[in-house]
Motif scaffolding. Structure first.
Motif, PDB file in Angstrom:
ATOM      1  N   GLN A  40       0.823  -1.181   0.000  1.00 57.51           N
ATOM      2  CA  GLN A  40       0.000   0.000   0.000  1.00 57.51           C
ATOM      3  C   GLN A  40       0.864   1.240   0.000  1.00 57.51           C
ATOM      4  O   GLN A  40       1.914   1.273   0.629  1.00 57.51           O
ATOM      5  CB  GLN A  40      -0.922   0.018   1.224  1.00 57.51           C
ATOM      6  N   VAL A  41       0.414   2.242  -0.703  1.00 56.75           N
ATOM      7  CA  VAL A  41       1.112   3.515  -0.784  1.00 56.75           C
ATOM      8  C   VAL A  41       0.210   4.585  -0.175  1.00 56.75           C
ATOM      9  O   VAL A  41      -0.969   4.658  -0.489  1.00 56.75           O
ATOM     10  CB  VAL A  41       1.436   3.879  -2.243  1.00 56.75           C
ATOM     11  N   GLN A  42       0.776   5.379   0.688  1.00 55.49           N
ATOM     12  CA  GLN A  42       0.044   6.507   1.250  1.00 55.49           C
ATOM     13  C   GLN A  42       0.671   7.798   0.729  1.00 55.49           C
ATOM     14  O   GLN A  42       1.895   7.950   0.760  1.00 55.49           O
ATOM     15  CB  GLN A  42       0.081   6.493   2.776  1.00 55.49           C
ATOM     16  N   LEU A  43      -0.163   8.684   0.265  1.00 54.63           N
ATOM     17  CA  LEU A  43       0.296   9.942  -0.332  1.00 54.63           C
ATOM     18  C   LEU A  43      -0.371  11.110   0.378  1.00 54.63           C
ATOM     19  O   LEU A  43      -1.595  11.112   0.555  1.00 54.63           O
ATOM     20  CB  LEU A  43      -0.048   9.981  -1.820  1.00 54.63           C
ATOM     21  N   VAL A  44       0.419  12.078   0.763  1.00 57.21           N
ATOM     22  CA  VAL A  44      -0.104  13.256   1.445  1.00 57.21           C
ATOM     23  C   VAL A  44       0.469  14.499   0.774  1.00 57.21           C
ATOM     24  O   VAL A  44       1.680  14.724   0.805  1.00 57.21           O
ATOM     25  CB  VAL A  44       0.246  13.254   2.935  1.00 57.21           C
ATOM     26  N   GLU A  45      -0.418  15.290   0.176  1.00 54.65           N
ATOM     27  CA  GLU A  45       0.005  16.522  -0.489  1.00 54.65           C
ATOM     28  C   GLU A  45       0.009  17.691   0.489  1.00 54.65           C
ATOM     29  O   GLU A  45      -0.739  17.709   1.460  1.00 54.65           O
ATOM     30  CB  GLU A  45      -0.926  16.881  -1.657  1.00 54.65           C
ATOM     31  N   SER A  46       0.850  18.655   0.190  1.00 53.50           N
ATOM     32  CA  SER A  46       0.880  19.905   0.940  1.00 53.50           C
ATOM     33  C   SER A  46       1.453  20.991   0.044  1.00 53.50           C
ATOM     34  O   SER A  46       1.947  20.708  -1.048  1.00 53.50           O
ATOM     35  CB  SER A  46       1.719  19.758   2.212  1.00 53.50           C
ATOM     36  N   GLY A  47       1.371  22.217   0.516  1.00 52.45           N
ATOM     37  CA  GLY A  47       1.977  23.326  -0.210  1.00 52.45           C
ATOM     38  C   GLY A  47       1.010  24.171  -1.003  1.00 52.45           C
ATOM     39  O   GLY A  47       1.407  25.171  -1.599  1.00 52.45           O
ATOM     40  N   TYR A  83      -3.426   5.050 -12.565  1.00 48.29           N
ATOM     41  CA  TYR A  83      -2.875   5.226 -11.226  1.00 48.29           C
ATOM     42  C   TYR A  83      -3.773   4.549 -10.182  1.00 48.29           C
ATOM     43  O   TYR A  83      -4.999   4.659 -10.239  1.00 48.29           O
ATOM     44  CB  TYR A  83      -2.714   6.706 -10.911  1.00 48.29           C
ATOM     45  N   ASN A  84      -3.121   3.881  -9.233  1.00 52.05           N
ATOM     46  CA  ASN A  84      -3.847   3.132  -8.217  1.00 52.05           C
ATOM     47  C   ASN A  84      -3.999   3.887  -6.902  1.00 52.05           C
ATOM     48  O   ASN A  84      -4.933   3.633  -6.151  1.00 52.05           O
ATOM     49  CB  ASN A  84      -3.104   1.827  -7.899  1.00 52.05           C
ATOM     50  N   TYR A  85      -3.051   4.771  -6.636  1.00 50.83           N
ATOM     51  CA  TYR A  85      -2.999   5.413  -5.330  1.00 50.83           C
ATOM     52  C   TYR A  85      -3.078   6.922  -5.496  1.00 50.83           C
ATOM     53  O   TYR A  85      -2.426   7.503  -6.373  1.00 50.83           O
ATOM     54  CB  TYR A  85      -1.702   5.036  -4.606  1.00 50.83           C
ATOM     55  N   TRP A  86      -3.852   7.534  -4.625  1.00 48.49           N
ATOM     56  CA  TRP A  86      -4.110   8.969  -4.716  1.00 48.49           C
ATOM     57  C   TRP A  86      -4.028   9.615  -3.343  1.00 48.49           C
ATOM     58  O   TRP A  86      -4.405   9.016  -2.330  1.00 48.49           O
ATOM     59  CB  TRP A  86      -5.511   9.217  -5.286  1.00 48.49           C
ATOM     60  N   GLY A  87      -3.553  10.843  -3.328  1.00 51.65           N
ATOM     61  CA  GLY A  87      -3.602  11.632  -2.113  1.00 51.65           C
ATOM     62  C   GLY A  87      -4.948  12.316  -1.978  1.00 51.65           C
ATOM     63  O   GLY A  87      -5.838  12.165  -2.817  1.00 51.65           O
ATOM     64  N   GLN A  88      -5.066  13.100  -0.909  1.00 50.98           N
ATOM     65  CA  GLN A  88      -6.348  13.735  -0.624  1.00 50.98           C
ATOM     66  C   GLN A  88      -6.516  15.071  -1.343  1.00 50.98           C
ATOM     67  O   GLN A  88      -7.614  15.627  -1.395  1.00 50.98           O
ATOM     68  CB  GLN A  88      -6.508  13.955   0.885  1.00 50.98           C
ATOM     69  N   GLY A  89      -5.443  15.590  -1.888  1.00 46.92           N
ATOM     70  CA  GLY A  89      -5.498  16.828  -2.657  1.00 46.92           C
ATOM     71  C   GLY A  89      -5.150  18.051  -1.845  1.00 46.92           C
ATOM     72  O   GLY A  89      -5.279  18.069  -0.609  1.00 46.92           O
ATOM     73  N   THR A  90      -4.676  19.069  -2.545  1.00 45.71           N
ATOM     74  CA  THR A  90      -4.366  20.354  -1.926  1.00 45.71           C
ATOM     75  C   THR A  90      -4.860  21.451  -2.855  1.00 45.71           C
ATOM     76  O   THR A  90      -4.674  21.386  -4.067  1.00 45.71           O
ATOM     77  CB  THR A  90      -2.856  20.484  -1.629  1.00 45.71           C
ATOM     78  N   GLN A  91      -5.496  22.467  -2.280  1.00 44.22           N
ATOM     79  CA  GLN A  91      -6.125  23.514  -3.084  1.00 44.22           C
ATOM     80  C   GLN A  91      -5.100  24.564  -3.509  1.00 44.22           C
ATOM     81  O   GLN A  91      -4.322  25.057  -2.689  1.00 44.22           O
ATOM     82  CB  GLN A  91      -7.238  24.195  -2.276  1.00 44.22           C
ATOM     83  N   VAL A  92      -5.139  24.912  -4.773  1.00 47.73           N
ATOM     84  CA  VAL A  92      -4.348  26.013  -5.314  1.00 47.73           C
ATOM     85  C   VAL A  92      -5.312  27.037  -5.905  1.00 47.73           C
ATOM     86  O   VAL A  92      -6.140  26.685  -6.749  1.00 47.73           O
ATOM     87  CB  VAL A  92      -3.359  25.527  -6.388  1.00 47.73           C
TER      88      VAL A  92
END
Length: 128
Positions: A1-8, A115-124
Motif C-alpha cells: 500500500q502507498v500513502q500519499l499526502v500533499e501539501s503546499g 494510477y492506483n494510489y491517490w492523495g487527498q489533494g491540496t487547493q491552489v
C-alpha cells in the motif's frame, strides 16, 4: 500500500509561484510511476505532470515550461514547482502513484485511470 499526502497549496496572485509536495510512505520510489493531477470546479480531472525513476517526464501542454515535477534526493517526497501561475491553474491538485508496468508507456502517464494510489489533494487558488 502507498500513502500519499500533499501539501503546499494556497493562494497566490497571477504570475506567482508555488511548490507542492507529496510525501509518500509505504512504497519504494523506483517501483512506481508518479504523477500530479488537478481538477477545477466543473471540469474533468487533468493530468499535469508525470515522472519515473529513469527520469522520464511528461507534461500537459498547458503547463509545459512553467511546471517542473521532481523527487527529492532521498526520493521520499515528490515536488511540483509551479511558476508563472495564472487563474486557469486554480484547482485541487492531487498526487498519484502507479506500480511500474511495461504496459504503461510514457504517453499514458497523464491518464488518471492508470494510477492506483491517490492523495487527498491540496487547493491552489490563483487570483488575477
Amino acid at each position: 500500500q502507498v500513502q500519499l499526502v500533499e501539501s503546499g497549496g494556497g493562494s497566490v496572485q497571477a504570475g506567482g509561484s508555488l511548490r507542492l509536495s507529496c510525501a509518500a510512505s509505504g512504497s519504494t520510489y523506483n517501483y512506481y510511476y508518479w504523477g500530479w493531477f488537478r481538477q477545477a470546479p466543473g471540469k474533468e480531472r487533468e493530468g499535469v505532470a508525470a515522472v519515473d525513476s529513469d527520469g522520464n517526464t511528461r507534461y500537459a501542454d498547458s503547463v509545459r515550461g512553467r511546471f517542473t515535477i521532481s523527487p527529492d534526493n532521498a526520493k521520499i517526497t515528490l515536488y511540483l514547482q509551479m511558476n508563472s501561475l495564472s487563474p486557469e491553474d486554480t484547482a485541487i491538485y492531487y498526487c498519484a502513484a502507479a506500480p511500474r508496468s511495461p504496459y504503461i508507456g510514457i504517453r499514458y502517464r497523464l491518464q488518471g485511470d492508470v494510477y492506483n494510489y491517490w492523495g487527498q489533494g491540496t487547493q491552489v487558488t490563483v487570483s488575477s
